[in-house]
Design a protein around this motif. Structure first.
Motif, PDB file in Angstrom:
ATOM      1  N   ASP A 180      36.835  52.693  44.099  1.00 25.89           N
ATOM      2  CA  ASP A 180      38.416  53.078  44.523  1.00 25.89           C
ATOM      3  C   ASP A 180      38.498  54.373  43.739  1.00 25.89           C
ATOM      4  O   ASP A 180      38.039  54.789  42.874  1.00 25.89           O
ATOM      5  CB  ASP A 180      39.408  52.125  43.823  1.00 25.89           C
ATOM      6  CG  ASP A 180      39.280  50.878  44.319  1.00 25.89           C
ATOM      7  OD1 ASP A 180      38.816  50.575  45.516  1.00 25.89           O
ATOM      8  OD2 ASP A 180      39.881  49.680  43.690  1.00 25.89           O
ATOM      9  N   PRO A 228      36.486  46.271  35.664  1.00 24.04           N
ATOM     10  CA  PRO A 228      37.472  45.501  36.448  1.00 24.04           C
ATOM     11  C   PRO A 228      37.336  45.769  38.210  1.00 24.04           C
ATOM     12  O   PRO A 228      37.590  44.561  39.036  1.00 24.04           O
ATOM     13  CB  PRO A 228      38.825  46.614  36.419  1.00 24.04           C
ATOM     14  CG  PRO A 228      38.632  47.128  34.947  1.00 24.04           C
ATOM     15  CD  PRO A 228      37.085  47.126  34.856  1.00 24.04           C
ATOM     16  N   ALA A 229      36.667  46.698  38.580  1.00 25.99           N
ATOM     17  CA  ALA A 229      35.936  46.684  39.995  1.00 25.99           C
ATOM     18  C   ALA A 229      35.029  45.550  40.258  1.00 25.99           C
ATOM     19  O   ALA A 229      35.155  44.877  41.256  1.00 25.99           O
ATOM     20  CB  ALA A 229      35.595  47.953  40.297  1.00 25.99           C
ATOM     21  N   LEU A 236      34.784  42.601  38.529  1.00 29.90           N
ATOM     22  CA  LEU A 236      35.506  41.417  38.648  1.00 29.90           C
ATOM     23  C   LEU A 236      36.305  41.001  39.806  1.00 29.90           C
ATOM     24  O   LEU A 236      36.398  40.051  40.319  1.00 29.90           O
ATOM     25  CB  LEU A 236      36.439  41.344  37.301  1.00 29.90           C
ATOM     26  CG  LEU A 236      35.449  41.130  36.130  1.00 29.90           C
ATOM     27  CD1 LEU A 236      36.531  41.272  35.094  1.00 29.90           C
ATOM     28  CD2 LEU A 236      34.813  40.026  36.017  1.00 29.90           C
ATOM     29  N   ARG A 237      36.700  42.341  40.641  1.00 29.85           N
ATOM     30  CA  ARG A 237      37.326  42.080  41.826  1.00 29.85           C
ATOM     31  C   ARG A 237      36.395  42.031  43.010  1.00 29.85           C
ATOM     32  O   ARG A 237      36.807  41.759  44.304  1.00 29.85           O
ATOM     33  CB  ARG A 237      38.440  43.323  42.024  1.00 29.85           C
ATOM     34  CG  ARG A 237      39.535  43.350  41.268  1.00 29.85           C
ATOM     35  CD  ARG A 237      40.543  44.636  41.686  1.00 29.85           C
ATOM     36  NE  ARG A 237      39.791  45.954  41.868  1.00 29.85           N
ATOM     37  CZ  ARG A 237      39.628  46.828  41.057  1.00 29.85           C
ATOM     38  NH1 ARG A 237      40.348  46.634  39.672  1.00 29.85           N
ATOM     39  NH2 ARG A 237      39.142  47.829  41.315  1.00 29.85           N
ATOM     40  N   GLN A 247      34.351  44.264  43.575  1.00 29.68           N
ATOM     41  CA  GLN A 247      33.674  45.385  44.127  1.00 29.68           C
ATOM     42  C   GLN A 247      32.814  46.107  43.548  1.00 29.68           C
ATOM     43  O   GLN A 247      32.709  47.189  43.607  1.00 29.68           O
ATOM     44  CB  GLN A 247      35.077  46.430  44.359  1.00 29.68           C
ATOM     45  CG  GLN A 247      36.281  45.767  44.997  1.00 29.68           C
ATOM     46  CD  GLN A 247      37.566  46.566  44.993  1.00 29.68           C
ATOM     47  OE1 GLN A 247      37.669  47.154  44.044  1.00 29.68           O
ATOM     48  NE2 GLN A 247      38.329  46.808  45.976  1.00 29.68           N
TER      49      GLN A 247
END
Length: 175
Positions: A7, A158-159, A161-162, A164
């Motif tokens: 992102d 975080p990416a 875990l999503r 991504q």
């Protein structure tokens, strides 16, 4: 090719700028390194007076180039890796592997920064021969690199875990 966070977030833009700054500083250090060796050759063979400070400056420049480059390599995922094992995993396994690797890289970076800070403090009161600057300057790039490896690695979690996460290997961009 830069393998950025998926992102375009404010964090990713800041990290892109930090990585760019590290590369710019490394580039300037490379110019200083090459110029100082040029001066060494000129002084030795033309002036018949070898500048003795060049070796110490070269060591500072090489350490800076190496450690800042290593941190950017972690950010861009250009470091050496083997993608065979992750290719065999199911999607959830790939996520867990990606997070585990980022956690381990972050742990490594944090430990490196912490131990290098100890080296800075230990050597700060000594002087680099022929330069007259604190010997602790040699270890500051290690501190910065370790801290950046920690931040760069943890910023990917975080990416991942999503769902991504990016492949652990750098992928070719198609034109």
């Amino acid at each position: 090719m830069i393998n950025k966070l998926p992102d375009s977030t404010p964090l990713s833009r800041v990290l892109d700028a930090v990585a760019w700054l590290c590369l710019a500083v490394s580039g300037v250090c490379m110019v200083v390194l090459v110029s100082s060796f040029g001066w060494l050759v000129y002084g030795r063979y033309v002036l018949n007076d070898t500048p003795t400070w060049v070796e110490q400056v070269a060591l500072l420049m090489v350490v800076t180039i190496t450690f800042l480059g290593a941190a950017v390599g972690v950010y861009q995922r250009t470091h050496l890796n083997v993608d065979l094992f992750s290719a065999l995993l199911p999607p959830r396994g790939k996520i867990m592997l990606s997070v585990s690797i980022d956690l381990l890289m972050g742990l490594f970076g944090g430990l490196m920064a912490w131990q290098a800070y100890g080296l800075v403090m230990f050597a700060w009161n000594k002087s680099i021969p022929l330069l007259g600057v604190p010997d602790g300057l040699r270890y500051i790039p290690m501190v910065i690199s370790g801290a950046l490896i920690l931040v760069f690695s943890l910023s990917r979690i975080p990416a991942a875990l999503r769902g991504q996460h990016q492949s652990l290997a750098v992928t070719e961009e198609t034109s």
